[in-house]
Motif scaffolding. Structure first.
Motif, PDB file in Angstrom:
ATOM      1  N   GLU A   1       0.868  -1.093  -0.150  1.00  0.00           N
ATOM      2  CA  GLU A   1       0.086  -0.005  -0.056  1.00  0.00           C
ATOM      3  C   GLU A   1       1.139   1.253   0.094  1.00  0.00           C
ATOM      4  O   GLU A   1       0.588   2.266  -0.694  1.00  0.00           O
ATOM      5  CB  GLU A   1      -0.898  -0.063   1.143  1.00  0.00           C
ATOM      6  N   ASP A   2       1.862   1.153   0.732  1.00  0.00           N
ATOM      7  CA  ASP A   2       2.955   2.322   0.913  1.00  0.00           C
ATOM      8  C   ASP A   2       3.455   2.504  -0.372  1.00  0.00           C
ATOM      9  O   ASP A   2       3.554   3.807  -0.995  1.00  0.00           O
ATOM     10  CB  ASP A   2       3.713   2.174   1.919  1.00  0.00           C
ATOM     11  N   TYR A   3       3.879   1.705  -1.074  1.00  0.00           N
ATOM     12  CA  TYR A   3       4.347   1.590  -2.445  1.00  0.00           C
ATOM     13  C   TYR A   3       3.453   2.155  -3.450  1.00  0.00           C
ATOM     14  O   TYR A   3       3.916   2.950  -4.190  1.00  0.00           O
ATOM     15  CB  TYR A   3       4.927   0.110  -2.822  1.00  0.00           C
ATOM     16  N   ARG A   4       2.197   1.695  -3.471  1.00  0.00           N
ATOM     17  CA  ARG A   4       1.401   2.107  -4.378  1.00  0.00           C
ATOM     18  C   ARG A   4       0.971   3.440  -4.150  1.00  0.00           C
ATOM     19  O   ARG A   4       0.806   4.294  -5.180  1.00  0.00           O
ATOM     20  CB  ARG A   4       0.094   1.072  -4.063  1.00  0.00           C
ATOM     21  N   ASP A   5       0.563   3.956  -3.008  1.00  0.00           N
ATOM     22  CA  ASP A   5       0.372   5.458  -2.649  1.00  0.00           C
ATOM     23  C   ASP A   5       1.652   6.331  -3.118  1.00  0.00           C
ATOM     24  O   ASP A   5       1.438   7.405  -3.803  1.00  0.00           O
ATOM     25  CB  ASP A   5       0.174   5.716  -1.061  1.00  0.00           C
ATOM     26  N   ARG A   6       2.627   6.040  -2.669  1.00  0.00           N
ATOM     27  CA  ARG A   6       3.861   6.608  -3.074  1.00  0.00           C
ATOM     28  C   ARG A   6       4.159   6.752  -4.772  1.00  0.00           C
ATOM     29  O   ARG A   6       4.336   8.010  -5.203  1.00  0.00           O
ATOM     30  CB  ARG A   6       5.314   6.186  -2.549  1.00  0.00           C
ATOM     31  N   ARG A   7       3.848   5.927  -5.373  1.00  0.00           N
ATOM     32  CA  ARG A   7       3.898   6.012  -6.704  1.00  0.00           C
ATOM     33  C   ARG A   7       2.825   6.833  -7.291  1.00  0.00           C
ATOM     34  O   ARG A   7       3.014   7.469  -8.233  1.00  0.00           O
ATOM     35  CB  ARG A   7       3.506   4.329  -7.317  1.00  0.00           C
ATOM     36  N   ARG A   8       1.615   6.836  -7.094  1.00  0.00           N
ATOM     37  CA  ARG A   8       0.633   7.634  -7.312  1.00  0.00           C
ATOM     38  C   ARG A   8       0.949   9.060  -7.113  1.00  0.00           C
ATOM     39  O   ARG A   8       0.713   9.865  -7.807  1.00  0.00           O
ATOM     40  CB  ARG A   8      -0.905   7.305  -6.418  1.00  0.00           C
ATOM     41  N   GLU A   9       1.540   9.417  -5.601  1.00  0.00           N
ATOM     42  CA  GLU A   9       1.904  10.547  -5.255  1.00  0.00           C
ATOM     43  C   GLU A   9       3.016  11.219  -6.464  1.00  0.00           C
ATOM     44  O   GLU A   9       3.015  12.213  -7.020  1.00  0.00           O
ATOM     45  CB  GLU A   9       2.520  10.820  -4.119  1.00  0.00           C
TER      46      GLU A   9
END
Ligand SMILES: [Zn+2]
Length: 150
Positions: free
Chosen positions: A134-142
Protein backbone atom coordinates in the motif's frame (compact mmCIF):
# COMPACT_ATOMS: atom_id res chain seq x y z
CA UNK A 1 44.03 -53.22 -16.29
CA UNK A 2 42.48 -49.86 -17.12
CA UNK A 3 43.77 -46.96 -15.11
CA UNK A 4 41.44 -44.81 -13.04
CA UNK A 5 41.81 -41.89 -15.42
CA UNK A 6 40.54 -43.97 -18.33
CA UNK A 7 37.07 -44.36 -16.87
CA UNK A 8 36.80 -40.90 -15.35
CA UNK A 9 35.31 -39.33 -18.48
CA UNK A 10 32.60 -41.99 -18.46
CA UNK A 11 31.69 -41.18 -14.88
CA UNK A 12 31.48 -37.50 -15.77
CA UNK A 13 29.35 -38.24 -18.81
CA UNK A 14 26.79 -40.12 -16.74
CA UNK A 15 26.34 -37.00 -14.71
CA UNK A 16 26.99 -38.63 -11.35
CA UNK A 17 29.06 -35.58 -10.57
CA UNK A 18 31.24 -36.81 -7.77
CA UNK A 19 34.21 -35.15 -9.50
CA UNK A 20 34.48 -31.63 -8.12
CA UNK A 21 33.49 -29.12 -10.77
CA UNK A 22 36.70 -27.20 -10.07
CA UNK A 23 38.73 -30.16 -11.35
CA UNK A 24 36.99 -30.16 -14.69
CA UNK A 25 39.41 -29.40 -17.53
CA UNK A 26 37.29 -26.53 -18.79
CA UNK A 27 39.24 -23.75 -20.50
CA UNK A 28 39.90 -20.75 -18.24
CA UNK A 29 36.90 -18.46 -17.98
CA UNK A 30 35.96 -15.50 -15.78
CA UNK A 31 33.48 -17.75 -14.02
CA UNK A 32 34.24 -18.76 -10.41
CA UNK A 33 35.73 -22.22 -10.09
CA UNK A 34 33.05 -23.42 -7.71
CA UNK A 35 30.32 -21.73 -9.69
CA UNK A 36 27.97 -24.68 -9.83
CA UNK A 37 28.20 -25.55 -6.15
CA UNK A 38 24.90 -24.33 -4.78
CA UNK A 39 26.15 -24.57 -1.20
CA UNK A 40 29.05 -22.19 -1.76
CA UNK A 41 29.03 -18.65 -0.46
CA UNK A 42 28.95 -15.69 -2.78
CA UNK A 43 30.40 -12.28 -2.07
CA UNK A 44 28.61 -9.31 -3.54
CA UNK A 45 30.37 -5.99 -3.29
CA UNK A 46 27.99 -3.08 -3.73
CA UNK A 47 29.94 0.18 -3.83
CA UNK A 48 32.40 -1.11 -1.23
CA UNK A 49 29.84 -2.68 1.07
CA UNK A 50 30.29 -6.46 0.93
CA UNK A 51 27.27 -8.72 1.29
CA UNK A 52 27.48 -12.48 1.57
CA UNK A 53 24.89 -15.07 0.78
CA UNK A 54 24.58 -18.67 -0.41
CA UNK A 55 24.61 -19.28 -4.10
CA UNK A 56 21.40 -21.32 -3.86
CA UNK A 57 19.71 -18.29 -2.31
CA UNK A 58 20.37 -16.34 -5.50
CA UNK A 59 19.47 -19.29 -7.73
CA UNK A 60 15.91 -19.18 -6.37
CA UNK A 61 14.98 -16.46 -8.83
CA UNK A 62 16.61 -17.31 -12.18
CA UNK A 63 14.74 -14.56 -14.02
CA UNK A 64 16.71 -11.87 -12.22
CA UNK A 65 20.24 -10.58 -12.77
CA UNK A 66 21.69 -12.19 -9.63
CA UNK A 67 19.84 -15.45 -10.18
CA UNK A 68 21.13 -15.86 -13.73
CA UNK A 69 24.49 -16.18 -15.46
CA UNK A 70 24.25 -12.52 -16.31
CA UNK A 71 25.94 -11.68 -13.00
CA UNK A 72 29.16 -13.28 -14.28
CA UNK A 73 29.80 -10.08 -16.21
CA UNK A 74 30.23 -8.40 -12.82
CA UNK A 75 32.55 -11.04 -11.40
CA UNK A 76 36.01 -9.89 -10.33
CA UNK A 77 38.53 -12.74 -10.36
CA UNK A 78 41.08 -10.87 -8.28
CA UNK A 79 38.79 -10.26 -5.32
CA UNK A 80 36.54 -13.30 -5.95
CA UNK A 81 33.42 -11.23 -5.65
CA UNK A 82 30.76 -9.63 -7.77
CA UNK A 83 31.07 -5.89 -7.92
CA UNK A 84 28.12 -3.56 -8.46
CA UNK A 85 28.45 0.18 -8.62
CA UNK A 86 24.96 0.58 -7.14
CA UNK A 87 23.26 1.80 -3.97
CA UNK A 88 24.16 -0.45 -1.00
CA UNK A 89 21.22 0.81 1.10
CA UNK A 90 18.67 -0.43 -1.40
CA UNK A 91 20.65 -3.57 -2.06
CA UNK A 92 19.95 -4.79 1.45
CA UNK A 93 16.26 -4.97 0.52
CA UNK A 94 17.05 -6.66 -2.76
CA UNK A 95 19.02 -9.38 -0.99
CA UNK A 96 16.19 -9.84 1.51
CA UNK A 97 13.95 -10.58 -1.44
CA UNK A 98 16.13 -13.57 -2.34
CA UNK A 99 16.00 -14.84 1.22
CA UNK A 100 12.26 -14.42 1.85
CA UNK A 101 10.64 -14.08 -1.58
CA UNK A 102 9.20 -10.70 -0.54
CA UNK A 103 10.49 -7.28 -1.40
CA UNK A 104 10.02 -4.59 1.25
CA UNK A 105 9.69 -0.98 0.24
CA UNK A 106 11.83 1.36 2.36
CA UNK A 107 9.49 4.29 2.96
CA UNK A 108 12.30 6.79 3.47
CA UNK A 109 13.78 6.02 0.05
CA UNK A 110 13.00 8.01 -3.05
CA UNK A 111 10.68 5.90 -5.17
CA UNK A 112 12.44 6.72 -8.42
CA UNK A 113 15.76 5.64 -6.96
CA UNK A 114 14.26 2.45 -5.51
CA UNK A 115 12.63 1.52 -8.81
CA UNK A 116 15.89 2.21 -10.62
CA UNK A 117 17.69 -0.33 -8.45
CA UNK A 118 14.87 -2.85 -8.89
CA UNK A 119 14.99 -2.60 -12.63
CA UNK A 120 18.80 -2.82 -12.69
CA UNK A 121 18.63 -6.14 -10.82
CA UNK A 122 15.68 -7.32 -12.89
CA UNK A 123 13.13 -7.45 -10.08
CA UNK A 124 9.45 -6.80 -10.80
CA UNK A 125 7.33 -4.60 -8.55
CA UNK A 126 4.73 -7.37 -8.10
CA UNK A 127 7.02 -9.10 -5.60
CA UNK A 128 6.55 -6.28 -3.08
CA UNK A 129 5.12 -7.80 0.09
CA UNK A 130 1.57 -7.09 1.29
CA UNK A 131 3.12 -5.37 4.32
CA UNK A 132 4.63 -2.69 2.06
CA UNK A 133 2.43 -2.75 -1.00
CA UNK A 134 0.00 0.00 0.00
CA UNK A 135 2.80 2.40 0.88
CA UNK A 136 4.50 1.64 -2.39
CA UNK A 137 1.29 2.12 -4.40
CA UNK A 138 0.43 5.40 -2.64
CA UNK A 139 3.92 6.75 -3.15
CA UNK A 140 3.77 5.77 -6.75
CA UNK A 141 0.50 7.65 -7.25
CA UNK A 142 1.91 10.73 -5.49
CA UNK A 143 4.96 10.60 -7.69
CA UNK A 144 2.92 10.40 -10.87
CA UNK A 145 0.81 13.37 -9.77
CA UNK A 146 3.91 15.36 -8.92
CA UNK A 147 5.46 14.63 -12.29
CA UNK A 148 2.21 15.53 -14.07
CA UNK A 149 2.19 18.92 -12.29
CA UNK A 150 5.66 19.83 -13.54
ZN1 LIG B 1 7.27 -5.03 4.05
Amino acid sequence: MASVSAWLPFVRATGIGWVPIARNPIPPSPVPKDKLKADSKVKINVSGHVFETWRHTLDKFPDTLLGSDEKEFFYDEVTDEYFFDRDPETFRHILTYYRTGKLHYPRHECLTSFEGEMSFFGIQSDVIGDCCYEDYRDRRRENQERLADD
